[in-house]
Design a protein around this motif. Structure first.
Motif, PDB file in Angstrom:
ATOM      1  N   ARG A  17      -8.259   4.163  -8.898  1.00 39.13           N
ATOM      2  CA  ARG A  17      -8.101   5.095  -7.773  1.00 39.13           C
ATOM      3  C   ARG A  17      -9.058   6.275  -7.907  1.00 39.13           C
ATOM      4  O   ARG A  17      -9.656   6.724  -6.917  1.00 39.13           O
ATOM      5  N   ALA A  18      -9.187   6.793  -9.131  1.00 43.43           N
ATOM      6  CA  ALA A  18     -10.093   7.919  -9.354  1.00 43.43           C
ATOM      7  C   ALA A  18     -11.537   7.535  -9.025  1.00 43.43           C
ATOM      8  O   ALA A  18     -12.265   8.285  -8.369  1.00 43.43           O
ATOM      9  N   GLY A  60     -14.544   8.831  -5.971  1.00 44.95           N
ATOM     10  CA  GLY A  60     -15.793   9.444  -6.397  1.00 44.95           C
ATOM     11  C   GLY A  60     -15.701  10.198  -7.705  1.00 44.95           C
ATOM     12  O   GLY A  60     -16.640  10.910  -8.084  1.00 44.95           O
ATOM     13  N   GLU A  61     -14.585  10.066  -8.400  1.00 43.55           N
ATOM     14  CA  GLU A  61     -14.429  10.718  -9.699  1.00 43.55           C
ATOM     15  C   GLU A  61     -15.016   9.828 -10.801  1.00 43.55           C
ATOM     16  O   GLU A  61     -15.369   8.673 -10.563  1.00 43.55           O
ATOM     17  N   ASP A 110     -16.851   1.863  -3.301  1.00 39.35           N
ATOM     18  CA  ASP A 110     -15.500   2.425  -3.459  1.00 39.35           C
ATOM     19  C   ASP A 110     -14.424   1.413  -3.082  1.00 39.35           C
ATOM     20  O   ASP A 110     -13.341   1.389  -3.673  1.00 39.35           O
ATOM     21  N   SER A 111     -14.724   0.578  -2.083  1.00 34.87           N
ATOM     22  CA  SER A 111     -13.726  -0.400  -1.627  1.00 34.87           C
ATOM     23  C   SER A 111     -13.366  -1.413  -2.712  1.00 34.87           C
ATOM     24  O   SER A 111     -12.256  -1.944  -2.731  1.00 34.87           O
ATOM     25  N   LEU A 112     -14.293  -1.692  -3.652  1.00 34.62           N
ATOM     26  CA  LEU A 112     -13.968  -2.603  -4.750  1.00 34.62           C
ATOM     27  C   LEU A 112     -12.969  -1.943  -5.703  1.00 34.62           C
ATOM     28  O   LEU A 112     -12.020  -2.586  -6.170  1.00 34.62           O
ATOM     29  N   PHE A 113     -13.158  -0.660  -5.968  1.00 41.13           N
ATOM     30  CA  PHE A 113     -12.196   0.057  -6.817  1.00 41.13           C
ATOM     31  C   PHE A 113     -10.822   0.135  -6.132  1.00 41.13           C
ATOM     32  O   PHE A 113      -9.789   0.030  -6.795  1.00 41.13           O
ATOM     33  N   GLU A 114     -10.826   0.302  -4.817  1.00 46.78           N
ATOM     34  CA  GLU A 114      -9.563   0.331  -4.076  1.00 46.78           C
ATOM     35  C   GLU A 114      -8.840  -1.011  -4.216  1.00 46.78           C
ATOM     36  O   GLU A 114      -7.629  -1.065  -4.450  1.00 46.78           O
TER      37      GLU A 114
END
Length: 531
Positions: free
Chosen positions: A274-275, A279-280, A255-259
């Protein structure tokens, strides 16, 4: 083994409290730092309450089932203390890959002695996300109540000897590998041998072996190209290539990579990143996104190499069931490994450790390893007790070890193995060994099931039902039952077959048969090594 000296011993927790001496000594030191000198010592009941949490927590763990989805586990844990809900978030395999069992890992997080929330490899991202949410709840809890209740669950810090912990691995020498499949098999399974004589490690059957694999060099260089960076770029005092090879996980994308990507882009791309971080699944592809796929998906974003590395998860070791016996072959250790290869969107994906063992190391190479002690998966203490082993595919690994160990130690107990795979002519692992064991009398019974040999698929649980009367006779004689292999399908199907056998041949109702099998588990007569 070096142990950190606990704080000075003050009798706040009395000797009558239900703790070990080490726990009681550590707890006394902990509370001595919180409470005044005039504090009245806790009663045994009060001490137990600290360890167990609120009165509503009975200490049971009905969610401790590897086959149960996380949503169901969390539902069962509602209203329990935070540390118990953290346990429910784990994969429930007690595999030791995190360096703990599920209960101790959750206690360590709750006590704030373990900050890493991503160690449950079998639980993957859903466990990590749930632990992150629960940890945020812990951070908001009142300092006194959360620290006292949680700290009571964890004893003194222990520094493991080399090769006895994922945090302190030892070097072992890779000796050789040989392919176990033949002909037109659809599988690729390897027998792997290590020499432990140089590192001095030993083990007992039932233990697992932790491997620190390296990422594939070609994969690493593709990622560097997508970053538009040089492989010699300095990151953490090493080259970017070296860090990507040895230090960080490249699958799945955290998730931190998507952030990070959401901070570096805008508009629809930012919203999508962000989605994904929450977890979306905006495009229906979240399950396929490893690190390289994310860089390809957001190809207009090129993070700075240092920020990119910081956004990735540490590379985790992989655990394999040991398929040899130290009593039979001292100084040598064997594994039975399925090689994982698959294609997503025309791109070949590789299992990290399986392909590392199958093709990326050469005889004589040293690998960082450790022995993970088994939690509730071992031969009976009494060598005369009969055992029933159910291990299709690579699930045969610990049972090969059991059989070699029983032969080496002269154990007189009867041995019954159920093995299955796709095809008898190309997927019968260790066929020559097993036939020799059967001829010698060591392997009392060998029951086989081949799912692709006939028109109808036939599995080990089907063979068990065919032989239900004999299985019940062995169970009535006190046999221990062992399962190794897939947790979500095979293990559940085998347990259902056992329940049916107990009901039919033990003259019990279904509910009574379920209770009978549950009692076998409680007594340690039904043990599982599933993944």
């Amino acid at each position: 083994m070096n142990q950190i000296t606990p704080p000075p011993k003050i009798e706040i927790i009395p000797s009558s409290a239900p703790f070990s001496e080490a726990q009681r000594s550590w707890l006394n030191g902990f509370f001595a730092g919180l409470l005044s000198d005039g504090t009245t010592p806790l009663s045994a009941e009060q001490g137990a309450a600290v360890m167990q949490g609120p009165a509503g927590d009975d200490g049971e763990a009905p969610w401790h089932d590897q086959t149960m989805p996380i949503a169901e586990r969390m539902k069962l844990a509602e209203g329990r203390p935070l540390r118990r809900r953290m346990m429910a978030a784990m994969a429930q395999q007690d595999c030791g890959q995190c360096g703990y069992n599920c209960n101790d890992y959750s206690d360590a997080i709750a006590a704030k002695s373990e900050a890493r929330l991503n160690l449950c490899v079998p639980g993957g991202k859903e466990t990590a996300r749930m632990l992150k949410a629960l940890n945020e709840e812990l951070e908001k809890a009142p300092a006194a109540s959360s620290s006292v209740a949680a700290a009571a669950a964890v004893g003194p810090t222990v520094v493991a000897e080399p090769g006895r912990s994922r945090d302190n691995p030892a070097p072992a020498k890779f000796i050789a590998r040989r392919l176990l499949n033949k002909g037109k098999s659809e599988k690729e399974t390897w027998h792997i041998d290590f020499d432990l004589s140089g590192c001095g490690l030993d083990y007992v059957v039932g233990d697992s072996f932790g491997i620190f694999a390296r990422n594939d060099l070609g994969h690493v260089d593709q990622i560097i190209a997508l970053l538009g960076a040089s492989h010699t770029t300095d990151v953490r005092g090493k080259t970017l290539r070296a860090v990507l090879l040895d230090d960080v996980s490249l699958a799945p994308a955290p998730d931190s990579l998507f952030e990070l990507i959401s901070y570096l882009t805008g508009g629809a791309q930012r919203e999508k990143a962000r989605a994904l971080a929450q977890g979306e699944d905006p495009d229906g592809d979240a399950a396929t996104l490893d690190v390289m796929a994310v860089l390809q998906k957001f190809s207009n974003v090129r993070p700075h190499p240092e920020a990119f590395i910081e956004a990735l998860e540490p590379l985790q070791p992989r655990l394999y069931s040991i398929s040899s016996s130290h009593n039979a072959t001292p100084g040598k250790l064997s594994l039975t490994v399925d090689c994982v290869r698959y294609v997503i969107n025309r791109r070949k994906r590789l299992g990290l450790a399986s392909t590392f063992l199958a093709e990326r190391i050469q005889p004589g190479d040293e690998v960082k390893v450790y022995v993970q002690k088994a939690h509730g998966f071992a031969l009976p203490d009494d060598p005369k007790v009969p055992i029933i082993m159910i291990g299709p595919g690579t699930g045969i690994a610990p049972f090969r070890a059991f059989l070699h160990d029983r032969r080496a130690t002269g154990a007189p107990g009867k041995n019954w193995l159920f093995f299955g795979h796709q095809r008898s002519d190309c997927d019968f692992f260790y066929a020559d060994e097993l036939n020799v064991m059967k001829t010698s009398g060591l392997l009392t019974r060998l029951s086989l099931a081949w799912s692709r040999d006939g028109d109808k698929k036939f599995y080990v649980q089907d063979r068990m039902r065919e032989l239900g009367r004999e299985l019940w006779t062995w169970m009535a004689e006190g046999a221990y039952i062992y399962i190794c292999g897939d947790a979500k399908r095979m293990a559940k199907d085998v347990e259902r077959a056992l329940v049916d056998i107990v009901a039919q041949f033990g003259a019990r109702s279904t509910d009574e048969a379920i209770a009978f099998v549950a009692e076998l588990k409680k007594k340690g007569r039904f043990q599982q090594d599933v993944y």
